[in-house]
Design a protein around this motif. Structure first.
Motif, PDB file in Angstrom:
ATOM      1  N   ILE A 153       0.830  -1.205   0.000  1.00 26.40           N
ATOM      2  CA  ILE A 153       0.000   0.000   0.000  1.00 26.40           C
ATOM      3  C   ILE A 153       0.865   1.257   0.000  1.00 26.40           C
ATOM      4  CG2 ILE A 153      -1.643   1.365   1.349  1.00 26.40           C
ATOM      5  CD1 ILE A 153      -2.975  -1.218   2.219  1.00 26.40           C
ATOM      6  N   ALA A 154       1.873   1.296   0.837  1.00 25.33           N
ATOM      7  CA  ALA A 154       2.719   2.490   0.935  1.00 25.33           C
ATOM      8  C   ALA A 154       3.426   2.800  -0.374  1.00 25.33           C
ATOM      9  CB  ALA A 154       3.737   2.314   2.056  1.00 25.33           C
ATOM     10  N   GLY A 155       3.768   1.775  -1.139  1.00 28.19           N
ATOM     11  CA  GLY A 155       4.541   1.983  -2.365  1.00 28.19           C
ATOM     12  C   GLY A 155       3.748   2.006  -3.649  1.00 28.19           C
ATOM     13  N   HIS A 156       2.424   1.931  -3.571  1.00 25.23           N
ATOM     14  CA  HIS A 156       1.687   1.734  -4.824  1.00 25.23           C
ATOM     15  C   HIS A 156       1.565   2.988  -5.686  1.00 25.23           C
ATOM     16  CE1 HIS A 156      -2.133   3.157  -2.855  1.00 25.23           C
ATOM     17  NE2 HIS A 156      -2.522   3.376  -4.084  1.00 25.23           N
ATOM     18  N   HIS A 157       1.955   4.171  -5.168  1.00 31.09           N
ATOM     19  CA  HIS A 157       1.943   5.384  -5.990  1.00 31.09           C
ATOM     20  C   HIS A 157       3.325   5.811  -6.456  1.00 31.09           C
ATOM     21  CE1 HIS A 157      -2.229   6.276  -5.885  1.00 31.09           C
ATOM     22  NE2 HIS A 157      -2.297   6.373  -4.566  1.00 31.09           N
ATOM     23  N   ARG A 215       8.701   5.370  -9.781  1.00 29.67           N
ATOM     24  CA  ARG A 215       9.846   4.534 -10.160  1.00 29.67           C
ATOM     25  C   ARG A 215       9.718   3.154  -9.539  1.00 29.67           C
ATOM     26  NH1 ARG A 215      14.721   8.573  -8.798  1.00 29.67           N
ATOM     27  NH2 ARG A 215      13.494   8.728  -6.918  1.00 29.67           N
ATOM     28  N   ALA A 216      10.397   2.180 -10.136  1.00 29.29           N
ATOM     29  CA  ALA A 216      10.347   0.802  -9.639  1.00 29.29           C
ATOM     30  C   ALA A 216      10.784   0.735  -8.185  1.00 29.29           C
ATOM     31  CB  ALA A 216      11.235  -0.095 -10.495  1.00 29.29           C
ATOM     32  N   TYR A 217      10.122  -0.127  -7.431  1.00 29.31           N
ATOM     33  CA  TYR A 217      10.484  -0.298  -6.022  1.00 29.31           C
ATOM     34  C   TYR A 217      11.534  -1.384  -5.887  1.00 29.31           C
ATOM     35  CZ  TYR A 217      10.594  -1.444  -1.170  1.00 29.31           C
ATOM     36  OH  TYR A 217      11.049  -1.682   0.093  1.00 29.31           O
ATOM     37  N   ARG A 218      12.586  -1.062  -5.119  1.00 30.65           N
ATOM     38  CA  ARG A 218      13.612  -2.049  -4.799  1.00 30.65           C
ATOM     39  C   ARG A 218      13.973  -1.889  -3.341  1.00 30.65           C
ATOM     40  NH1 ARG A 218      15.545  -4.703  -8.307  1.00 30.65           N
ATOM     41  NH2 ARG A 218      16.565  -4.589 -10.270  1.00 30.65           N
ATOM     42  N   SER A 219      14.128  -3.017  -2.669  1.00 30.44           N
ATOM     43  CA  SER A 219      14.612  -2.965  -1.289  1.00 30.44           C
ATOM     44  C   SER A 219      16.123  -3.153  -1.329  1.00 30.44           C
ATOM     45  CB  SER A 219      13.966  -4.074  -0.455  1.00 30.44           C
ATOM     46  OG  SER A 219      14.491  -5.333  -0.851  1.00 30.44           O
ATOM     47  N   GLY A 220      16.757  -3.200  -0.168  1.00 25.78           N
ATOM     48  CA  GLY A 220      18.201  -3.409  -0.133  1.00 25.78           C
ATOM     49  C   GLY A 220      18.615  -4.736  -0.740  1.00 25.78           C
ATOM     50  N   LEU A 255       5.023   4.282   5.933  1.00 27.57           N
ATOM     51  CA  LEU A 255       5.356   3.118   6.755  1.00 27.57           C
ATOM     52  C   LEU A 255       5.704   3.547   8.178  1.00 27.57           C
ATOM     53  CD1 LEU A 255       7.482   0.968   4.288  1.00 27.57           C
ATOM     54  CD2 LEU A 255       5.154   0.531   5.061  1.00 27.57           C
ATOM     55  N   THR A 256       6.487   4.589   8.312  1.00 25.40           N
ATOM     56  CA  THR A 256       6.850   5.080   9.640  1.00 25.40           C
ATOM     57  C   THR A 256       5.608   5.513  10.408  1.00 25.40           C
ATOM     58  OG1 THR A 256       8.982   5.849   8.828  1.00 25.40           O
ATOM     59  CG2 THR A 256       8.204   6.799  10.892  1.00 25.40           C
ATOM     60  N   ARG A 257       4.736   6.269   9.744  1.00 24.09           N
ATOM     61  CA  ARG A 257       3.539   6.769  10.424  1.00 24.09           C
ATOM     62  C   ARG A 257       2.558   5.660  10.767  1.00 24.09           C
ATOM     63  NH1 ARG A 257       0.384  10.828   7.618  1.00 24.09           N
ATOM     64  NH2 ARG A 257       1.154  10.018   5.643  1.00 24.09           N
ATOM     65  N   SER A 258       2.658   4.515  10.073  1.00 25.72           N
ATOM     66  CA  SER A 258       1.767   3.389  10.386  1.00 25.72           C
ATOM     67  C   SER A 258       2.485   2.314  11.207  1.00 25.72           C
ATOM     68  CB  SER A 258       1.199   2.782   9.098  1.00 25.72           C
ATOM     69  OG  SER A 258       2.242   2.307   8.263  1.00 25.72           O
ATOM     70  N   SER A 259       3.663   2.668  11.739  1.00 24.81           N
ATOM     71  CA  SER A 259       4.428   1.791  12.643  1.00 24.81           C
ATOM     72  C   SER A 259       4.898   0.496  11.980  1.00 24.81           C
ATOM     73  CB  SER A 259       3.608   1.459  13.898  1.00 24.81           C
ATOM     74  OG  SER A 259       3.255   2.644  14.578  1.00 24.81           O
ATOM     75  N   HIS A 260       5.338   0.621  10.726  1.00 27.13           N
ATOM     76  CA  HIS A 260       5.915  -0.517  10.005  1.00 27.13           C
ATOM     77  C   HIS A 260       7.364  -0.196   9.662  1.00 27.13           C
ATOM     78  CE1 HIS A 260       2.397  -3.096   9.417  1.00 27.13           C
ATOM     79  NE2 HIS A 260       1.698  -1.970   9.356  1.00 27.13           N
ATOM     80  N   PRO A 261       8.216  -1.215   9.615  1.00 25.01           N
ATOM     81  CA  PRO A 261       9.613  -0.971   9.263  1.00 25.01           C
ATOM     82  C   PRO A 261       9.776  -0.728   7.765  1.00 25.01           C
ATOM     83  CG  PRO A 261       9.237  -3.321   9.530  1.00 25.01           C
ATOM     84  CD  PRO A 261       7.961  -2.635   9.917  1.00 25.01           C
ATOM     85  N   GLY A 262      10.908  -0.143   7.415  1.00 26.25           N
ATOM     86  CA  GLY A 262      11.247  -0.004   6.005  1.00 26.25           C
ATOM     87  C   GLY A 262      10.901   1.364   5.443  1.00 26.25           C
ATOM     88  N   SER A 263      11.191   1.512   4.175  1.00 25.13           N
ATOM     89  CA  SER A 263      10.946   2.765   3.467  1.00 25.13           C
ATOM     90  C   SER A 263      10.603   2.430   2.036  1.00 25.13           C
ATOM     91  CB  SER A 263      12.186   3.644   3.501  1.00 25.13           C
ATOM     92  OG  SER A 263      12.038   4.747   2.624  1.00 25.13           O
ATOM     93  N   VAL A 264       9.747   3.258   1.433  1.00 21.00           N
ATOM     94  CA  VAL A 264       9.441   3.078   0.016  1.00 21.00           C
ATOM     95  C   VAL A 264      10.174   4.103  -0.829  1.00 21.00           C
ATOM     96  CG1 VAL A 264       7.213   1.998   0.374  1.00 21.00           C
ATOM     97  CG2 VAL A 264       7.356   4.478   0.202  1.00 21.00           C
ATOM     98  N   GLY A 265      10.999   4.926  -0.200  1.00 19.33           N
ATOM     99  CA  GLY A 265      11.746   5.929  -0.965  1.00 19.33           C
ATOM    100  C   GLY A 265      10.808   6.966  -1.541  1.00 19.33           C
ATOM    101  N   ARG A 266      11.163   7.530  -2.683  1.00 14.48           N
ATOM    102  CA  ARG A 266      10.357   8.593  -3.276  1.00 14.48           C
ATOM    103  C   ARG A 266       9.391   8.040  -4.281  1.00 14.48           C
ATOM    104  NH1 ARG A 266      15.084  13.075  -3.600  1.00 14.48           N
ATOM    105  NH2 ARG A 266      15.285  13.188  -1.403  1.00 14.48           N
TER     106      ARG A 266
END
Length: 199
Positions: free
Chosen positions: A104-108, A111-116, A188-199
């Motif tokens: 949900i956090a990354g669906h907008h 650019r392509a989503y990539r984690s570490g 993610l931070t505001r919903s208390s989940h780890p990680g980041s979706v970047g820009r």
């Protein structure tokens, strides 16, 4: 690329949307438009994979919740994630909470989503699928135009884009709300989940 059959009746989608119908603020036509958008996103995302045993269930859940709070606010990523977290906990699926929050956090993202550790297939599949629908099929990420047109023709989401979102935008302007759906980075931070979706 072989296209999957178009699906239009998934029990989890029906269960989630019916149990959250009050989120539509009494706008049944708008809610039906949102449901159509959900099914469009599911069908486009299924064409990208991943092909795992639980992929359809995860897609059904994440897409049913992905814009759920858009009837109330333009800062809808966090409340949509919160509603999903509550439902996952109530149905014994809380182990999926972090992954589906990321969807949900990354669906907008544009650019392509990539984690570490590389690409995250479910997040990327839904991101592409949503962008296909929001762009009215102008962006297809390699999906055949005939398939995109078939899916869009099967599910009429027009009222969701023509009325629900513009109405929410006007409401947000009057309330001076921030368009949080355009700022996924801190969802993610505001919903208390780890990680980041970047820009």
């Amino acid at each position: 690329m072989s296209m999957p059959d178009v699906v239009g009746d998934l029990p989890l989608v029906e269960e989630i949307l019916e149990s959250h119908r009050s989120r539509g603020r009494g706008d049944d036509t708008g809610w039906d438009g949102y449901k159509a958008h959900v099914y469009r996103v599911i069908n486009f995302a299924r064409a990208f994979g991943p092909e795992t045993a639980d992929a359809d269930d995860k897609l059904a859940i994440a897409t049913a919740f992905h814009d759920l709070a858009a009837f109330d606010t333009l800062d809808y990523l966090v409340p949509s994630i919160a509603a999903q977290d509550e439902w996952l906990a109530a149905t014994g699926r809380q182990d999926w909470s972090d992954e589906l929050a990321l969807v949900i956090a990354g669906h907008h993202r544009l650019r392509a989503y990539r984690s570490g550790s590389g690409a995250v297939p479910l997040v990327e599949a839904v991101r592409r699928a949503d962008l296909i629908d929001v762009s009215q099929g102008l962006i297809r990420f390699g999906l055949p135009k005939s398939f995109v047109n078939e899916v869009r023709g099967t599910f009429d989401a027009g009222v969701f884009f023509r009325r629900v979102i513009p109405t929410a935008t006007l409401r947000a302007i009057r309330r001076r709300q921030q368009p949080g759906f355009l700022r996924p980075r801190n969802a993610l931070t505001r919903s208390s989940h780890p990680g980041s979706v970047g820009r």
